[in-house]
Design an enzyme around this catalytic site. Sequence first.
Site, PDB file in Angstrom:
ATOM      1  N   CYS A   1       0.715 156.541 111.170  1.00  0.00           N
ATOM      2  CA  CYS A   1       1.767 155.834 111.890  1.00  0.00           C
ATOM      3  C   CYS A   1       2.691 155.153 110.887  1.00  0.00           C
ATOM      4  CB  CYS A   1       1.134 154.809 112.832  1.00  0.00           C
ATOM      5  SG  CYS A   1       2.328 153.913 113.845  1.00  0.00           S
TER       6      CYS A   1
ATOM      7  N   CYS B   1      -2.784 164.186 118.696  1.00  0.00           N
ATOM      8  CA  CYS B   1      -2.084 165.137 117.825  1.00  0.00           C
ATOM      9  C   CYS B   1      -3.008 165.770 116.793  1.00  0.00           C
ATOM     10  CB  CYS B   1      -0.898 164.470 117.144  1.00  0.00           C
ATOM     11  SG  CYS B   1      -1.327 163.231 115.899  1.00  0.00           S
TER      12      CYS B   1
END
Length: 206
Positions: A111, A188
């Site tokens: 992230c 993901c």
Amino acid sequence: MGSIMAATAIFGSTGTTGLCATEAAVKKGLQVKVLVRDPLKLPAPLKEQVEAVEGNVLNYEDVLRTVRGTERIVVVLGTRNDLKPTTELSEGMKNIVKAAREANVDVISICLSAFLFYEPDKVPPMFTEINAEHKRMLEVVKQSDLKYIAVFPPHIADQPASSYLVQVDASVGRVVSKYDLGQFLVDCLDKPEFYRQVVGIASKQD
């Protein structure tokens, strides 16, 4: 091996988005290992559902203990609201990449920030230093041979989960729910179409 009970290491699990990613992984039925400086910071329900390794991302042996025995990694390292210059995140990222290689883990989500889609002179001045550190983190993972998914969220909001949009190499909105972001960082890992890609994300607005 598929995602059922696949062991996943999470770094940054006690942060705002990190908690959401950890909860998403647990709900998905994954075995979860987290590296935490203070295990007491894990909320009570999660403590019973994850394996906590006490340590620091800047200590390689702590990182390796966390990664060993897992198959994938989620990185949600942050500075909370501290925007001062730092290299702690990128140094931690170097340890994570090195440990991944040593432990034969090759899929990792990370992230970062939608400011990385901007030209450097368009980034608001207050975010210049943290953006530079995010760029260093990105370079560390790009230079590795890992199947990375670099997720660039916009403003991360404390709002309920919803449906969300994702797109490779593009910003897709101005706001993302912390729950949507946490969910995607986990989901993901099972989506090869995102491997070695930079991905924009945003929650759909009503």
